[in-house]
Design an enzyme around this catalytic site. Structure first.
Site, PDB file in Angstrom:
ATOM      1  N   HIS A  87     -34.860  60.410  34.335  1.00 58.68           N
ATOM      2  CA  HIS A  87     -35.229  60.526  35.745  1.00 58.68           C
ATOM      3  C   HIS A  87     -34.073  60.067  36.622  1.00 58.68           C
ATOM      4  O   HIS A  87     -33.297  59.185  36.245  1.00 58.68           O
ATOM      5  CB  HIS A  87     -36.494  59.719  36.050  1.00 58.68           C
ATOM      6  CG  HIS A  87     -36.344  58.233  35.925  1.00 58.68           C
ATOM      7  ND1 HIS A  87     -35.937  57.424  36.976  1.00 58.68           N
ATOM      8  CD2 HIS A  87     -36.547  57.384  34.877  1.00 58.68           C
ATOM      9  CE1 HIS A  87     -35.911  56.169  36.594  1.00 58.68           C
ATOM     10  NE2 HIS A  87     -36.268  56.110  35.315  1.00 58.68           N
ATOM     11  N   ASP A  89     -34.665  59.369  40.105  1.00 61.06           N
ATOM     12  CA  ASP A  89     -35.118  58.521  41.201  1.00 61.06           C
ATOM     13  C   ASP A  89     -34.911  57.060  40.833  1.00 61.06           C
ATOM     14  O   ASP A  89     -34.879  56.692  39.643  1.00 61.06           O
ATOM     15  CB  ASP A  89     -36.586  58.798  41.549  1.00 61.06           C
ATOM     16  CG  ASP A  89     -37.546  58.526  40.394  1.00 61.06           C
ATOM     17  OD1 ASP A  89     -37.215  58.902  39.237  1.00 61.06           O
ATOM     18  OD2 ASP A  89     -38.625  57.950  40.629  1.00 61.06           O
ATOM     19  N   ASP A 119     -31.254  51.716  35.184  1.00 60.53           N
ATOM     20  CA  ASP A 119     -32.501  52.476  35.254  1.00 60.53           C
ATOM     21  C   ASP A 119     -32.379  53.612  36.258  1.00 60.53           C
ATOM     22  O   ASP A 119     -32.689  53.439  37.427  1.00 60.53           O
ATOM     23  CB  ASP A 119     -33.621  51.525  35.661  1.00 60.53           C
ATOM     24  CG  ASP A 119     -34.991  52.167  35.655  1.00 60.53           C
ATOM     25  OD1 ASP A 119     -35.144  53.240  35.047  1.00 60.53           O
ATOM     26  OD2 ASP A 119     -35.908  51.602  36.272  1.00 60.53           O
ATOM     27  N   GLU A 153     -40.291  59.385  38.382  1.00 61.49           N
ATOM     28  CA  GLU A 153     -40.783  58.516  37.317  1.00 61.49           C
ATOM     29  C   GLU A 153     -41.229  57.164  37.863  1.00 61.49           C
ATOM     30  O   GLU A 153     -42.190  56.570  37.363  1.00 61.49           O
ATOM     31  CB  GLU A 153     -39.689  58.329  36.257  1.00 61.49           C
ATOM     32  CG  GLU A 153     -40.151  57.602  34.993  1.00 61.49           C
ATOM     33  CD  GLU A 153     -40.116  56.080  35.090  1.00 61.49           C
ATOM     34  OE1 GLU A 153     -40.748  55.400  34.254  1.00 61.49           O
ATOM     35  OE2 GLU A 153     -39.446  55.562  36.011  1.00 61.49           O
ATOM     36  N   GLU A 154     -40.539  56.687  38.899  1.00 62.32           N
ATOM     37  CA  GLU A 154     -40.831  55.355  39.421  1.00 62.32           C
ATOM     38  C   GLU A 154     -42.135  55.302  40.225  1.00 62.32           C
ATOM     39  O   GLU A 154     -42.570  54.213  40.606  1.00 62.32           O
ATOM     40  CB  GLU A 154     -39.670  54.875  40.304  1.00 62.32           C
ATOM     41  CG  GLU A 154     -38.327  54.742  39.590  1.00 62.32           C
ATOM     42  CD  GLU A 154     -38.289  53.605  38.583  1.00 62.32           C
ATOM     43  OE1 GLU A 154     -39.329  52.938  38.407  1.00 62.32           O
ATOM     44  OE2 GLU A 154     -37.232  53.386  37.967  1.00 62.32           O
ATOM     45  N   GLU A 181     -35.853  56.758  28.307  1.00 58.05           N
ATOM     46  CA  GLU A 181     -35.458  55.379  28.583  1.00 58.05           C
ATOM     47  C   GLU A 181     -36.263  54.396  27.747  1.00 58.05           C
ATOM     48  O   GLU A 181     -37.294  54.737  27.165  1.00 58.05           O
ATOM     49  CB  GLU A 181     -35.625  55.067  30.065  1.00 58.05           C
ATOM     50  CG  GLU A 181     -37.051  55.102  30.566  1.00 58.05           C
ATOM     51  CD  GLU A 181     -37.151  54.678  32.018  1.00 58.05           C
ATOM     52  OE1 GLU A 181     -36.683  53.572  32.353  1.00 58.05           O
ATOM     53  OE2 GLU A 181     -37.689  55.462  32.833  1.00 58.05           O
TER      54      GLU A 181
END
Length: 453
Positions: A87, A89, A119, A153-154, A181
């Protein structure tokens, strides 16, 4: 939208510009803070990069400003396709004090600084560098390699991985294994060994709103045990330890067994004692507090109070108080009804429970030959390091892809000094990653892709 042509203004796909550090720098400089996300410019830049390298690319969007990219490097048809997913974002930086600008992507003293360095734009840079290197050799891998670059994703994956799985499952036909991740999986365990976690399972969310009720009245009078505030106190006291009783799952048992076999004493002895009796409070006394909390979280359904609503005035006893609880269920065959029943039993007071969010239930992890391949690459690239299977307390896009029969692994290969912590920096100010870790990870990914099949 489908594209495979070389763009005149496409980024370089060979040389230093295609290395993991330069790629990570460029990715970090796209401010893709979610909310709102606005990942389009970043995703298009990656699309152009991969187009120029000859990969097949396709954009798919639920929101035009938040597209998903599917890129494919065709293989020789001798192995099933392999999925890499990442991801773009990132979480906000507002309210955090940063030593360096969070989107400048400065390299200082061998470390790359910036939001997303860990991340997961640094991780994505490893994948991209390996793909570009493999494409540049002109030798196709045994099976197709698919890269899914997604938004959101977040904040729940609704416009990203979940959209792809629900609306375009055909994109992943034949895929049996995926790498994404690792959810910040990190244990120091005395910092005597360089540990390489390979995430094989995740805890899943079960967010609950608990409502306690009582007789309203004047705030000047003593409240009885039937008051809402008294019931809230009982609930909060009951979950103060953070969990709902210990449960040793097979995957955590194997993780603890492997670690206690390689750690030096006294860490090995204490970890073995914890494995034998997770309720032994003294077993984790030798470890750092962060490690102890992490390990305790792996042997119980956890629940923490995070938001409280209630009351109308300072001098009025509330008739109702709501408290939001962040529950995380252990991997395996555990349902929300079991979780709610344990919560009611532990609290011992009358309350209504409303499930706000329930994460996808992942299948029981299976440490098959693919896991062995990931661990073997780490051993070969870092003979002093120790790969081991790990469960993470966080949830990632890996919770979505198993709907299609795909087994997901969190693999973020990093080599770093024992006194340095990078995984623990995700979502924190001064997020950064070492240049050495980025280059090591890109080499590991290239080894995996080149030998795929």
């Amino acid at each position: 939208m489908t594209s495979s042509a070389t763009h005149p203004t496409a980024p370089e796909t060979t040389g230093p510009a295609a290395g993991p550090v330069a790629l990570a720098q460029r990715l970090i400089r796209f401010e893709t803070v979610n909310p709102p996300g606005a990942e389009r410019a970043c995703v298009l830049w990656i699309r152009d990069l991969l187009d120029a390298a000859g990969l097949e690319t396709r954009l798919l969007s639920l929101d035009p400003e938040r597209p998903n990219l599917i890129a494919r490097l065709p293989g020789r048809g001798l192995a099933e396709p392999l999925l890499l997913h990442a991801h773009v974002d990132v979480v906000p930086v507002a309210g955090q004090h940063w030593t360096r600008p969070p989107f400048a992507a400065d390299v200082v003293d061998g470390e790359l600084w910036g939001r997303g360095a860990v991340d997961m734009k640094g991780h994505l840079a490893m994948m991209l560098a390996a793909l570009l290197r493999l494409a540049g050799t002109g030798t196709p891998p045994a099976g197709d390699v698919i890269l899914a670059v997604v938004p959101d994703e977040e904040a729940g994956s609704g416009t990203g991985a979940r959209f792809l799985v629900e609306r375009h499952p055909e994109l992943f036909e034949g895929v049996r294994h995926a790498i994404g991740e690792d959810g910040g999986a990190e244990l120091a365990l005395g910092r005597r060994l360089r540990l390489h976690p390979v995430v094989v399972a995740e805890k899943r969310a079960c967010w609950v709103r608990a409502t306690v009720r009582g007789e309203p009245g004047h705030g000047s009078r003593a409240a009885g045990p039937g008051g809402a505030a008294h019931k809230l106190l009982r609930l909060l006291t009951a979950i103060d330890g953070g969990g709902l009783g210990t449960v040793m799952t097979p995957v955590v048992d194997r993780m603890l067994a492997e670690l206690s076999a390689v750690l030096p004493d006294p860490y090995a002895r204490h970890l073995a004692a914890f494995r034998a009796d997770p309720d032994d409070a003294a077993a984790l006394a030798v470890f750092e507090e962060g490690d102890a909390r992490y390990l305790r979280s792996l042997v119980q359904h956890t629940v923490n109070a995070t938001v409280v609503h209630g009351g109308t005035a300072t001098n009025v006893l509330p008739a109702r108080i709501d408290v939001d609880l962040d529950g995380r269920l252990l991997p395996g065959d555990f349902g929300r009804e079991d979780f709610l029943a344990r919560l009611r039993e532990r609290a011992g007071c009358e309350m209504d429970l409303e499930v706000l969010v329930e994460g996808e239930q992942m299948p029981e992890p299976r440490l098959d030959g693919f896991y062995d391949r990931l661990a073997g690459i780490l051993r070969a690239k870092d003979p002093q390091g120790v790969p081991f299977p790990m469960v993470t307390t966080a949830s990632t896009d890996a919770r979505v892809f198993p709907r299609l029969g795909i087994r997901c692994f969190g693999w973020f290969p990093m080599r770093h000094a024992l006194d340095r912590s990078y995984r623990g920096r995700l979502h924190c100010p001064d997020e950064r990653i070492s240049v050495e870790a980025l280059e090591f990870g890109a080499d590991c990914f290239h080894e995996l892709l080149a030998g795929h099949g």
